[in-house]
Design an enzyme around this catalytic site. Structure first.
Site: not given
Ligand code: APR
Length: 242
Positions: A96-97, A99, A114, A122, A125, A182, A208
């Site tokens: 989902q990243n 980067d 994502h 663009c 085009c 996530t 996580n």
């Molecule tokens: N190691 C493992 N997990 C971690 C760490 C770490 N060092 N630091 C934070 N986390 C966990 C957090 O506890 C959280 O559950 O990563 C998760 C990040 O969750 P979000 O901030 O909601 O990110 P994500 O799930 O990628 O978001 C999904 O939401 O806004 C949109 O488009 C954006 O792709 C993104 C989507």
């Protein structure tokens, strides 16, 4: 390393938590991006139509952050690249990243569902180009030359993520599904674990910092920083093939 019957396909879903220890912000943690800016102001097609300068400024700042020389793949990204290299079966990373840390670490079988911060599209085009500079409403398309149609090649809320058909096909035949870093708040990615379970016999594991929204849907949970937990889990998986 030898081909063996244990070489089932592996699908790995990653989110912002895997890049946190590289210095990039998550979204929903207390110090996350959505604590300082509202989704509806910067990450929807409506926001871009209403105030493109604000949306460009948000993504310009994130792009500059990503291209900073201190930002590098961490041990978790590197472990997933090792898994793709050494596992005898298919390994697909669905991130989902936006980067580019997975590809910098060496993963090649990778879907940016994502989109990608280092690409621009663009809307006139449809050309998609590598982009590591700031962008504005006055930026011309490198392909058709028109101004006013350039946007980050990212998926905003309300838009369809990329390559969903391929992702679901792969989820349905995988033998192991890992979800890493996530929060499980955003669909369709948050529903992948149910798609895997619905299809049959794959093992599902969440890695996580803490149990996510959907933690109980997984067979197993491994909790702690990604840079410590992901290399450990990858070592365990690769022991199957030793
Ligand atoms: N190691 C493992 N997990 C971690 C760490 C770490 N060092 N630091 C934070 N986390 C966990 C957090 O506890 C959280 O559950 O990563 C998760 C990040 O969750 P979000 O901030 O909601 O990110 P994500 O799930 O990628 O978001 C999904 O939401 O806004 C949109 O488009 C954006 O792709 C993104 C989507």
């Amino acid at each position: 390393m030898t081909e063996s019957s244990s070489a089932f396909p592996i699908v790995i879903l990653t989110g912002a938590g895997i890049s946190k220890e590289s210095g990039l912000s998550t979204f929903r943690d207390a110090d996350g991006i959505w604590a300082t800016v509202r989704i509806e102001d910067v990450a929807t097609p409506e926001a871009f139509a209403a105030d493109p300068d604000r949306v460009h400024a948000f993504y310009n700042a994130r792009r500059r952050g990503l291209t900073d020389s201190t930002i590098k793949p961490n041990a978790a990204h590197e472990a997933l690249a090792r898994l793709e290299r050494e596992w005898p079966g298919d390994v697909l990373v669905v991130t989902q990243n936006i980067d580019d840390l997975h590809e910098r670490a060496g993963n090649r079988n990778l879907i940016h569902m994502h989109g990608e911060l280092l690409k621009a599209r663009c809307t006139r085009c449809k050309n998609i180009a590598f982009w590591d500079m700031d962008m504005s409403v006055n930026t011309g398309c490198p392909s058709c030359g028109q101004k006013g149609g350039m946007r980050p090649h990212v998926v905003w809320f309300g838009e369809m993520p990329f390559m969903m058909e391929t992702i679901y096909e792969t989820l349905e035949k995988c033998g192991l599904f890992l979800s890493i870093g996530t929060s499980g708040n955003v669909y369709p990615a948050a529903g992948f674990v149910q798609a895997v379970r619905g299809a049959g016999t794959a093992q599902t594991v969440e890695i996580n910092l803490e149990p996510s929204e959907g933690a109980t849907l997984f067979d197993d949970g491994v909790y702690g920083p990604a840079t410590e937990m992901v290399p450990q889990v990858v070592d365990q998986i690769l022991r199957y093939t030793a």
